[in-house]
Design an enzyme around this catalytic site. Structure first.
Site, PDB file in Angstrom:
ATOM      1  CD1 TRP A   8      53.078  66.618   7.346  1.00 51.91           C
ATOM      2  CD2 TRP A   8      54.586  65.856   8.811  1.00 51.91           C
ATOM      3  NE1 TRP A   8      52.593  65.462   7.891  1.00 51.91           N
ATOM      4  CE2 TRP A   8      53.490  64.967   8.788  1.00 51.91           C
ATOM      5  CE3 TRP A   8      55.661  65.575   9.655  1.00 51.91           C
ATOM      6  CZ2 TRP A   8      53.429  63.827   9.585  1.00 51.91           C
ATOM      7  CZ3 TRP A   8      55.605  64.428  10.441  1.00 51.91           C
ATOM      8  CH2 TRP A   8      54.493  63.570  10.413  1.00 51.91           C
ATOM      9  CG  ASP A  26      60.848  63.642   0.050  1.00 49.83           C
ATOM     10  OD1 ASP A  26      59.968  63.443   0.910  1.00 49.83           O
ATOM     11  OD2 ASP A  26      60.962  62.923  -0.966  1.00 49.83           O
ATOM     12  CG  ASP A  43      68.620  57.588   0.338  1.00 48.47           C
ATOM     13  OD1 ASP A  43      68.251  57.559   1.524  1.00 48.47           O
ATOM     14  OD2 ASP A  43      68.726  56.566  -0.367  1.00 48.47           O
ATOM     15  CE  LYS A 105      54.067  58.021   6.483  1.00 49.47           C
ATOM     16  NZ  LYS A 105      53.060  58.812   5.771  1.00 49.47           N
TER      17      LYS A 105
HETATM   18  C1  LIG Z   1      53.984  60.638   2.816  1.00 53.40           C
HETATM   19  S1  LIG Z   1      55.275  61.408   1.926  1.00 53.40           S
HETATM   20  C2  LIG Z   1      55.636  62.798   2.967  1.00 53.40           C
HETATM   21  C3  LIG Z   1      54.630  63.927   2.928  1.00 53.40           C
HETATM   22  C4  LIG Z   1      55.155  65.153   3.670  1.00 53.40           C
HETATM   23  N1  LIG Z   1      55.238  64.899   5.106  1.00 53.40           N
HETATM   24  C5  LIG Z   1      54.363  66.427   3.436  1.00 53.40           C
HETATM   25  O1  LIG Z   1      53.933  67.048   4.423  1.00 53.40           O
HETATM   26  O2  LIG Z   1      54.184  66.825   2.309  1.00 53.40           O
HETATM   27  C6  LIG Z   1      56.642  60.337   2.233  1.00 53.40           C
HETATM   28  C7  LIG Z   1      57.946  60.814   1.638  1.00 53.40           C
HETATM   29  O3  LIG Z   1      59.050  60.038   2.165  1.00 53.40           O
HETATM   30  C8  LIG Z   1      60.096  60.185   1.230  1.00 53.40           C
HETATM   31  N2  LIG Z   1      61.202  59.252   1.487  1.00 53.40           N
HETATM   32  C9  LIG Z   1      61.141  57.895   1.588  1.00 53.40           C
HETATM   33  N3  LIG Z   1      62.364  57.377   1.771  1.00 53.40           N
HETATM   34  C10 LIG Z   1      63.239  58.415   1.802  1.00 53.40           C
HETATM   35  C11 LIG Z   1      64.659  58.515   1.950  1.00 53.40           C
HETATM   36  N4  LIG Z   1      65.421  57.414   2.104  1.00 53.40           N
HETATM   37  N5  LIG Z   1      65.228  59.735   1.946  1.00 53.40           N
HETATM   38  C12 LIG Z   1      64.464  60.852   1.788  1.00 53.40           C
HETATM   39  N6  LIG Z   1      63.103  60.831   1.639  1.00 53.40           N
HETATM   40  C13 LIG Z   1      62.502  59.619   1.646  1.00 53.40           C
HETATM   41  C14 LIG Z   1      59.386  59.938  -0.106  1.00 53.40           C
HETATM   42  O4  LIG Z   1      60.115  60.455  -1.186  1.00 53.40           O
HETATM   43  C15 LIG Z   1      58.036  60.669   0.115  1.00 53.40           C
HETATM   44  O5  LIG Z   1      58.017  61.941  -0.466  1.00 53.40           O
END
Ligand SMILES: C[S@@+](CC[C@H](N)C(=O)[O-])C[C@H]1O[C@@H](n2cnc3c(N)ncnc32)[C@H](O)[C@@H]1O
Length: 151
Positions: A8, A26, A43, A105
């Site tokens: 993305w 991330d 986070d 999402k």
């Molecule tokens: C489906 S993946 C995203 C893929 C990304 N949109 C791409 O284009 O490559 C979902 C991501 O949300 C991240 N995530 C979940 N909770 C999070 C948080 N509290 N802070 C930062 N990242 C988070 C996870 O580490 C994971 O890598």
């Protein structure tokens, strides 16, 4: 938000061009090294990460593809996904310009209808959208809000 591994971000960086800026975050490190991308590993619930994100804002668009680590327990997973979506919508107040847009999402089967209602209160247009690229069996969908209204 939720930007690893980075597709993305790569797409967004191409869209905003050399004069634009994409700020990505991330929990895990990302692959993107484009000049118009600033990446944070951390986070987005923590104060220091939120402060770093806010320092580049306010933004025209917030994109969240963030998802919880799934457990296989659908009810738990949808509840955690809804909590993330709610957090992102809450951040619009400080991170988004008036008239800005958000894409978030959310796993279906939880609170997407109540969050859609909230989205419609705070944006000129709010809808749920499931892109063709989502696998049919996947229960993820996206909330889209266009035209943020300062309340
Ligand atoms: C489906 S993946 C995203 C893929 C990304 N949109 C791409 O284009 O490559 C979902 C991501 O949300 C991240 N995530 C979940 N909770 C999070 C948080 N509290 N802070 C930062 N990242 C988070 C996870 O580490 C994971 O890598």
């Amino acid at each position: 938000m939720g930007a690893a591994p980075g597709s993305w971000t790569q797409f967004s960086a191409a869209r905003v061009g050399p004069h634009g800026l994409v700020v990505a975050v991330d929990l895990t490190p990302m692959n993107s090294h484009a000049e118009n991308v600033v990446g944070y590993t951390g986070d987005f619930y923590t104060a220091d990460v939120l402060q770093s994100l806010a320092s580049h804002g306010p933004y025209n668009v917030l994109l969240s593809d963030a998802a919880p680590a799934t457990t296989g327990n659908r009810s738990l997973d949808t509840t955690r996904s809804a909590a993330i979506a709610e957090h992102v919508l809450h951040l619009c107040g400080e991170m988004l310009i008036e008239g800005g847009h958000v894409v978030v999402k959310i796993f279906q089967g939880g609170e997407e209808q109540s969050l859609l209602k909230e989205l419609r209160r705070r944006f000129q247009t709010g809808r749920l959208f499931k892109p063709q690229a989502c696998r049919k069996e996947s229960f993820e969908t996206y909330l889209i809000g266009l035209g943020y209204k300062e309340l």
